[in-house]
Design an enzyme around this catalytic site. Sequence first.
Site, PDB file in Angstrom:
ATOM      1  N   LYS A  86       0.852  -1.196   0.000  1.00 23.26           N
ATOM      2  CA  LYS A  86       0.000   0.000   0.000  1.00 23.26           C
ATOM      3  C   LYS A  86       0.885   1.242   0.000  1.00 23.26           C
ATOM      4  O   LYS A  86       2.012   1.222   0.527  1.00 23.26           O
ATOM      5  CB  LYS A  86      -0.986  -0.024   1.170  1.00 23.26           C
ATOM      6  CG  LYS A  86      -0.380  -0.111   2.538  1.00 23.26           C
ATOM      7  CD  LYS A  86      -1.428  -0.383   3.609  1.00 23.26           C
ATOM      8  CE  LYS A  86      -2.317   0.817   3.891  1.00 23.26           C
ATOM      9  NZ  LYS A  86      -3.122   0.620   5.122  1.00 23.26           N
ATOM     10  N   SER A 161      -7.878   1.526   5.351  1.00 25.49           N
ATOM     11  CA  SER A 161      -7.060   2.216   4.369  1.00 25.49           C
ATOM     12  C   SER A 161      -6.322   1.291   3.413  1.00 25.49           C
ATOM     13  O   SER A 161      -5.705   1.758   2.461  1.00 25.49           O
ATOM     14  CB  SER A 161      -6.040   3.106   5.096  1.00 25.49           C
ATOM     15  OG  SER A 161      -5.124   2.332   5.850  1.00 25.49           O
ATOM     16  N   SER A 185      -7.706  -0.860   9.451  1.00 25.95           N
ATOM     17  CA  SER A 185      -7.337  -0.663   8.049  1.00 25.95           C
ATOM     18  C   SER A 185      -6.990  -1.925   7.279  1.00 25.95           C
ATOM     19  O   SER A 185      -6.876  -1.884   6.058  1.00 25.95           O
ATOM     20  CB  SER A 185      -6.166   0.322   7.951  1.00 25.95           C
ATOM     21  OG  SER A 185      -6.603   1.613   8.283  1.00 25.95           O
TER      22      SER A 185
END
Length: 475
Positions: A86, A161, A185
């Site tokens: 990520k 996220s 997340s």
Amino acid sequence: MAEIHELSAVQLRDALRSGELSARQATDHFLDRIEAQNARLGAFITVTADQARKDAAAADQVHALRSHDPSDGGLPPLHGMPLAFKDLTDVAGVITTHGSAALEHKPALTDGALPAVLKTAGVVSLGKTQVPEFGLTAYSENRIAPPSRNPYALSRSSGGSSGGSAAAVAAGLLPFAPGSDGGGSVRIPAAACGLIGLKPGRGLVPAGESSGDPAQLVVAGPLARSAADAALMLDALVPGPADASYLELTAREPDRLRIGVSLDSPWQTIFPFTPDREALDALADGVARLEASGHETSEAAIRYDNRYPDAFTTAWTAGVGSARIAPQREALLTPLTRTFRRRAQQRSTSKLNESLGFLRQFQRDTIAQYAPWDLIVTPALAQTPRPVGWFTGAAHGVGYWPAAEWAGDADGDYRKQCEYAPWSSMVNVCGLPAITIPVHWTGGAPGSGLPMGIQLIGPMGSEGLLLQVAAQLGF
């Protein structure tokens, strides 16, 4: 053999180690899928195809040498496995955007902790996945790239996220992926995309990345299509228990467990919410599966201190106040980031320290309340995956600037997030392991409609047990 992307991560690992597949074959296959599907999914911000092919070729050379010389020590545990990181974590030579238009985008000089460990384990990185700005939100929309969309309904968000990573795994653009979890997340996007999402306990794995973490909330963990695949990644990140690897544990039946069932949330005093029927259906399905597997369930009434929302928000947003952003670029921040940054900068050090002290006491009190049970089960999410643009008020559900208008209601955005995922953040505060399991689909059958799941919370050191239970339930 099945299509490469249809193989489980464990099956792909085995095919790469045996030489049935080359690393270059696997890398090319997933890069082709990314090229064909990323435009509609928005899972990747950056694709590093050239470097990935070079790394795959190097992995194949290592395989050729070591397969003829077993004394060389063998292959690394994730030899040739494609994955992506990520875009909050540094990968050497690749731009780290942090999902923000306000930062200057420069290539990282070195690998962060997580890529360093996984590269040593033999992985081939295909790029960087979509994230919200600084990883602050439960949706992966920002002002630099198209939003990450849910593979099961492109009008819906893949969560955040780690939303880009979850979308990529669920759509077969990656076999599995690491995420980081500071308030849900990993677990939120895993639940939204029908995946296993494991948040290990505090301190077990290399630190996840965030823009500041004074409460030590953030930890890295796997997003995967099965408990075995998640265990495979966890084994590469940390040594397993003394008696077995995490992967080996998933093949064992757990002992009969006492499991507390709870809908209580520390957010409900400030943000009263009613779980969607689909969330309650998922919890009922999960409880039925647990009982059918021989476990005992009972209601767990947990009392949470109503000072929690303010203390958590203070700690969670502290880092964004100290992020280095040129004054002339502040206007490029999203409304939520800009609002919480201003508040963090105006907050006194004593206020932050007071909040951190409260959260330490909250941890002790909550763990004591969980103690009568071996595990606690909650719904994973209180609502079905939300439409893209729903949290931000972005025009047309596009979700990124300059193609969309963003509403300026940061507090409304934050409230929606807390009502969407009200059972996530307290697990980070307590430092406990937790796993989400996709036990329910709104269409009635796996892959039909939208995924909904349960969350199992365990005591410190229970990562293996959580994976065992997920595997026992058929995931």
